[in-house]
Design a protein around this motif. Structure first.
Motif, short mmCIF file in Angstrom:
data_model
loop_
_atom_site.label_atom_id
_atom_site.label_comp_id
_atom_site.label_asym_id
_atom_site.label_seq_id
_atom_site.Cartn_x
_atom_site.Cartn_y
_atom_site.Cartn_z
N MET A 176 0.87 -1.18 0.19
CA MET A 176 -0.03 0.18 0.02
C MET A 176 0.90 1.26 -0.09
O MET A 176 1.88 1.21 0.66
N ASN A 177 0.39 2.33 -0.79
CA ASN A 177 1.08 3.54 -0.64
C ASN A 177 0.06 4.65 -0.13
O ASN A 177 -1.08 4.36 0.54
N VAL A 178 0.38 5.89 0.15
CA VAL A 178 -0.44 6.87 0.64
C VAL A 178 -1.82 7.00 0.06
O VAL A 178 -2.50 7.25 0.74
N THR A 179 -2.07 6.77 -1.14
CA THR A 179 -3.31 7.10 -1.94
C THR A 179 -4.43 5.77 -1.34
O THR A 179 -5.45 6.06 -1.37
N GLY A 180 -3.62 4.93 -0.78
CA GLY A 180 -4.83 3.56 -0.30
C GLY A 180 -5.10 4.04 1.33
O GLY A 180 -5.93 3.17 1.95
N LEU A 181 -4.44 5.03 1.70
CA LEU A 181 -4.91 5.12 3.27
C LEU A 181 -6.40 5.84 3.37
O LEU A 181 -6.71 6.85 2.54
N ARG A 182 -7.06 5.23 4.24
CA ARG A 182 -8.43 5.96 4.81
C ARG A 182 -8.33 6.00 6.15
O ARG A 182 -8.29 5.13 6.96
N VAL A 183 -8.12 7.41 6.54
CA VAL A 183 -8.08 7.48 8.11
C VAL A 183 -9.04 8.20 8.82
O VAL A 183 -9.58 9.38 8.19
N ALA A 184 -9.47 7.69 9.90
CA ALA A 184 -10.45 8.17 10.65
C ALA A 184 -9.68 9.02 11.87
O ALA A 184 -9.10 8.16 12.68
N LEU A 185 -9.72 10.30 11.94
CA LEU A 185 -8.82 10.92 13.08
C LEU A 185 -9.74 11.56 13.81
O LEU A 185 -10.98 12.30 13.60
N PHE A 186 -9.63 11.16 15.25
CA PHE A 186 -10.47 11.52 16.37
C PHE A 186 -9.58 12.74 17.21
O PHE A 186 -8.52 12.28 17.50
N SER A 187 -10.22 13.95 17.35
CA SER A 187 -9.56 14.96 18.43
C SER A 187 -10.48 15.65 19.04
O SER A 187 -11.57 15.71 18.79
N GLY A 191 -4.14 18.56 5.64
CA GLY A 191 -3.92 18.84 4.47
C GLY A 191 -3.19 18.30 3.58
O GLY A 191 -2.91 17.99 2.16
N TYR A 192 -1.95 17.91 4.22
CA TYR A 192 -0.92 17.20 3.60
C TYR A 192 -1.01 15.82 2.98
O TYR A 192 -0.80 15.44 1.78
N MET A 193 -2.14 15.13 3.91
CA MET A 193 -2.49 13.93 3.34
C MET A 193 -3.53 13.90 2.31
O MET A 193 -3.29 13.10 1.22
N LEU A 194 -4.29 14.99 2.29
CA LEU A 194 -5.26 15.19 1.21
C LEU A 194 -4.38 15.52 -0.09
O LEU A 194 -4.90 14.78 -1.11
N ARG A 195 -3.48 16.05 -0.23
CA ARG A 195 -2.76 16.50 -1.28
C ARG A 195 -1.82 15.12 -1.76
O ARG A 195 -1.66 15.33 -2.93
N GLN A 196 -1.59 14.17 -0.95
CA GLN A 196 -0.88 13.36 -1.34
C GLN A 196 -1.93 12.01 -2.03
O GLN A 196 -1.35 11.04 -2.56
N GLY A 197 -3.31 12.49 -1.78
CA GLY A 197 -4.30 11.42 -2.19
C GLY A 197 -4.77 10.59 -1.39
O GLY A 197 -5.69 9.77 -1.74
N ASN A 199 5.70 15.64 8.25
CA ASN A 199 4.54 14.95 7.84
C ASN A 199 4.60 13.80 7.41
O ASN A 199 3.75 12.93 7.53
N GLN A 200 5.68 13.76 6.50
CA GLN A 200 5.66 12.51 5.98
C GLN A 200 6.27 11.29 6.70
O GLN A 200 5.90 10.08 6.60
#
Length: 392
Positions: A1-12, A31-37, A366-367
């Protein structure tokens, strides 16, 4: 898997309703994650008038106001609506950013579905009771935090000193680093503005001691005030510039009647205010990183800080600033006096601080967290369960 396969649920516990260094970092990361796909969905309390617009998709979580600190909210449950939303979103990784009831329930949800969990540590919550006369509760808070973090596959800290503390506290077997970056367009020495200083009533040659941050007691406002009193008693020429807002502002202004309070600043205005200081004084022991310290360093300011997590990873003792035993008023005053009186020492430390700050670019840091995500997912796919507490 690479970054485009990530589906992240972020709780804050606080994604955008009150601005602080932690949620600024989270929003930049999303924002960085979204730009990376990647695909990201954020779950956090919301209010009608948030401090800033959220980055990415934000789902409101049920919450209540903290007694005595109504500007903060506690998300208290993973409601049926949130569970349906999570099921439809189908994350392949859950990220929890605060040890609150919602994040506890999010971890339980993920564990039941064999979804890996990464936690980011932003605040030393175990130190908070001492600022409210409840220091005896610290061991209990530590125990609660240990239970929370041991249920995660990995945790990330913003500095090596904080990561080592977490290891020493036995919070996790897998502790990584997700540090903080700096926006060099905003924070740099060229932002220094003598005309602006004059408009604030500050003489060109007056050494300015700066405070930057939310005005709450756990930031060490009492230590800051007592130290400034010592400088005044020694007749050391100085001015105090306070940048920030918060519930303890009235108390702080009463303690430092000669200080200049700018209120909340952001963007270019914040960069100008920081660069127009001559040194930063950060006596807090609650930070896990110290964003304001890095911002000051990028503006070529030396920092006098408490020897604590975060600061120890940024400030090099005697080179980019001074690290002082927490609460040591006389020692703090000695360090600040040196920078007030000896301009060459101050400038030399400031230039060293600027060079140190150049290591921290946002995309690089961020990477590193993306790489941690991918590693944890890869480990799970190979059948490796987290070495953690068996608590469900």
């Amino acid at each position: 898997m690479n970054v485009t396969g990530l589906r992240v649920a972020l709780f804050s516990g606080n994604y955008n309703y009150v601005r602080d260094g932690a949620n600024q970092a989270l929003n930049r990361f999303v924002g960085y994650m979204l730009r990376q796909g990647a695909t990201v969905r954020v779950y956090s309390p919301t209010v009608s008038d948030p401090a800033f617009e959220p980055t990415g998709e934000l789902v409101s979580a049920p919450s209540f106001a903290v007694p005595g600190r109504k500007e903060y909210r506690v998300p208290y449950r993973l409601s049926a609506g949130l569970r349906r939303d999570l099921k439809a979103f189908a994350p392949n990784l859950v990220h929890v950013a605060s040890p609150d009831p919602l994040c506890h329930r999010a971890i339980s949800w993920a564990r039941r579905r064999n979804v890996p969990v990464v936690a980011s540590v932003h605040t030393r919550f175990e130190t908070y009771p001492r600022y409210y006369g409840l220091a005896f509760l610290e061991p209990l808070v530590l125990s609660m935090l240990r239970r929370f973090y041991r249920r995660c596959d990995a945790i990330v800290a913003p500095s090596e000193s904080m990561a080592q503390l977490l290891r020493d506290q036995r919070m996790s077997y897998d502790v990584g680093i997700w540090t903080r970056g700096i926006d060099r367009d905003i924070f740099n020495p060229e932002r220094r503005d003598l005309s602006w200083r004059r408009s604030m009533g500050i003489e060109d040659d007056a050494p300015v001691i700066g405070f930057i941050g939310r005005l709450v007691m756990e930031k060490g406002l009492d230590v800051f005030s007592d130290t400034v009193d010592r400088l005044t008693a020694r007749q050391v020429r100085h001015r105090v510039l306070v940048v920030g807002e918060g519930p303890a502002r009235e108390w702080f202004q009463n303690r430092l009647p000669g200080a200049i309070f700018t209120g909340f600043q952001m963007g270019a205005d914040l960069g100008r205010a920081v660069a127009s200081m001559d040194m930063l004084f950060n006596p807090s022991v609650t930070e896990t990183f110290g964003n304001v310290t890095l911002e000051a360093m990028a503006c070529a300011l030396p920092t006098v800080a408490a020897r604590a997590t975060g600061s120890e990873s940024l400030v090099t003792e005697g080179v980019t600033g001074r690290l002082i035993r927490p609460g040591a008023i006389e020692d703090f005053a000695d360090a600040l006096q040196t920078y007030c009186v000896e301009e060459d020492v101050r400038l030399r430390a400031g230039q060293a601080a600027r060079l140190r700050a150049e290591r921290n670019g946002w995309d690089q840091v961020n990477q590193a967290l993306v790489d941690t995500y991918l590693r944890i997912i890869r480990q799970r796919s190979h059948g490796l369960s987290p070495r953690s507490s068996p608590v469900p």
